[in-house]
Design an enzyme around this catalytic site. Structure first.
Site, short mmCIF file in Angstrom:
data_model
loop_
_atom_site.label_atom_id
_atom_site.label_comp_id
_atom_site.label_asym_id
_atom_site.label_seq_id
_atom_site.Cartn_x
_atom_site.Cartn_y
_atom_site.Cartn_z
N GLY A 276 0.77 -1.24 0.00
CA GLY A 276 0.00 0.00 0.00
C GLY A 276 0.80 1.28 0.00
N PRO B 67 4.82 -5.03 -0.81
CA PRO B 67 4.74 -3.84 -1.65
C PRO B 67 4.54 -4.20 -3.12
CG PRO B 67 7.02 -4.29 -1.10
CD PRO B 67 6.21 -5.36 -0.43
N CYS C 193 -14.80 2.89 -27.74
CA CYS C 193 -16.08 3.58 -27.93
C CYS C 193 -16.77 3.87 -26.61
CB CYS C 193 -16.97 2.74 -28.83
SG CYS C 193 -16.19 2.46 -30.41
#
Ligand code: LLP
Length: 444
Positions: A249, A287, A370
């Protein structure tokens, strides 16, 4: 700092000029710097060295097998969340004992594979992976039953929800009350007490992962303090917790100077755990982004430059889009974007949305998909670009390729790993045949 830099107006990754790689391999293309990956991982290890942790790279952030093997060679274990990631880690040569397996919804077959150390049915079984990070009592039961029936002994940590608010976007918060992750502290203490001495699945660890893109150490301090209080209460009852996995984090530096380094987190976390480590507690860290985000860029070619809104709005339409890098569309995430070839006056002095350079233009950088949500940047200042120019989307190494899709039936991009002056294709570009191969069912 990472190893992407401009020299004489040209963007390089380590010693490799990126416009040359793109000309050879095509676009869209993810390019990773081996040196940066390894350096970031060693910075995390150095920052937390006093805790002698097992640093397990979060595979989900950048799962290419060659990236994993570079990190494994540099001393990392792996944090996986699926049978697919476990497969990747094993193919990268990671020892099962250095693999931790998290995830709120592990299937029976994923559990069995992991109990065989990642060996698939029919392959020679190995020892179970190092640690199962489990998320509920029913999961404990399923895992324990499987371990018993296979006659193996495995170790588990219980993911707890410490009830702290941390992290950037709401979609990546994991430790608030409404989160699906982990078990409340009270309930967790009961489960640890009950299962800590089980023979086939010893539940003697605690796992935390409080969110992602966290830029201050305080939420970690708060969460760890709550967990340590629980561990002490258990110890008073004779229940030993021998492993603490503090998750990942740590934020990455998407705009220079914005995020603290691993050392700043460690300054707060290490003193809280050092004495306990000396008394035998094992620490795991997971990590992802802080190692991989700035170790990768996405290269994309400008297809068209068009004006809309009576000429007031300029759109730079690229060959990469939300299918290639979904973070801006999904989280409104910032990624710095700049041409790979610029005049010397336009070499970027930093990587932020506001740039005090002459002759820049405001534009929207968009993809071919799109959907109106298919954008990389809105109202962004960039040097003027034209059809055929090559753009680099920075800090795309984490959750870039790993979240890419084939939406609108675009084949997945290629990946290149750079080491010094050497660039190697580590995932070939998908072809239109690759796109449809699973649908061309033999025999009609
Ligand atoms: N450990 C566990 C149990 C996790 O769930 C995660 C990330 C990590 C470690 C690594 O976290 P990191 O150090 O990379 O922040 N797709 C989002 C991020 C989702 C993170 C999910 N879990 C994004 O692009 O920002």
């Amino acid at each position: 700092m990472d190893d992407f830099h401009y020299r004489d107006g040209e963007l390089y990754c380590e010693g490799v000029r990126l416009s040359e790689v793109a000309a050879e391999v095509g676009t869209p293309l993810y390019v990773y710097s081996r040196g940066t990956l390894v350096e970031h991982a060693s910075k995390v290890r150095a920052a937390f060295a006093e805790l002698n942790p097992l640093v397990c790279f979060a595979v989900k952030s950048c799962p290419n097998i060659h990236v994993l093997s570079a990190l494994a060679e540099s001393g990392c274990g792996m944090d996986v969340v699926s049978g697919g990631e476990l497969r990747r880690a094993r193919l990268a040569g990671v020892d099962p004992s250095r693999i931790v397996f998290a995830g709120v919804g592990k299937t029976d077959s994923e559990i069995r594979d992991a109990l065989r150390g990642g060996a698939r049915p029919g392959e020679e079984p190995g020892d179970p992976i190092g640690l199962f990070n489990i998320e509920s009592e029913p999961e404990y039961e399923v895992l324990a039953t499987a371990a018993r029936s296979m006659g193996v002994r495995a170790r588990a940590a219980l993911r707890v929800n410490p009830g702290v608010k941390a992290g950037g976007h709401a979609y990546v918060e994991t430790a608030t009350e409404s989160s699906k992750f982990g078990v409340d502290l009270d309930r967790a203490a009961q489960l640890l007490e009950r299962f800590s001495h089980e023979k086939h699945l010893r539940l003697s660890g605690v796992h935390l992962h409080i969110g992602s893109s966290i830029v201050t150490p305080e939420p970690y301090a708060e969460a760890i303090a709550r967990v340590l209080a629980m561990i002490d209460t258990l110890a008073a009852k004779g229940v030993t917790v021998d492993t603490l996995d503090i998750g990942g984090g740590f934020g990455a530096d998407y705009q220079t100077g914005d995020a603290p380094t691993a050392a700043e987190f460690a300054r707060v976390i290490v003193p809280m755990l050092k004495g306990r480590v000396e008394r035998g507690l094992r620490i795991v860290i997971e990590p992802g982004r802080s190692i991989s985000a700035n170790a990768g860029v996405l290269l994309t070619r400008v297809l068209y430059v068009k004006l809309s809104g009576g000429g007031a709005r300029k759109f730079v339409v690229c060959d990469a889009g939300m299918n290639t890098l979904i973070r801006p569309a999904l989280y409104d995430a910032f990624h710095f974007i700049w041409p790979t070839s610029v005049s010397p006056q336009h070499e970027p002095i930093r990587r932020s949305a506001t740039m005090d350079l002459p002759g820049l233009e405001t534009c929207d950088v968009v993809g071919p998909v799109c959907e109106s949500g298919d954008f990389f940047a809105k109202d962004r200042l960039m040097p003027m670009v034209a059809r055929g120019d090559l753009l680099a989307v920075f800090a795309a190494g984490a959750y870039g390729m790993s979240m890419a899709s084939r939406y609108n039936s675009h084949p997945l991009p290629a990946e290149v790993l750079v080491s010094g002056t050497h660039a190697k294709v580590v995932r070939r570009r998908e072809t239109l045949d690759d796109l449809v191969e699973h649908e061309l069912v033999l025999g009609g």
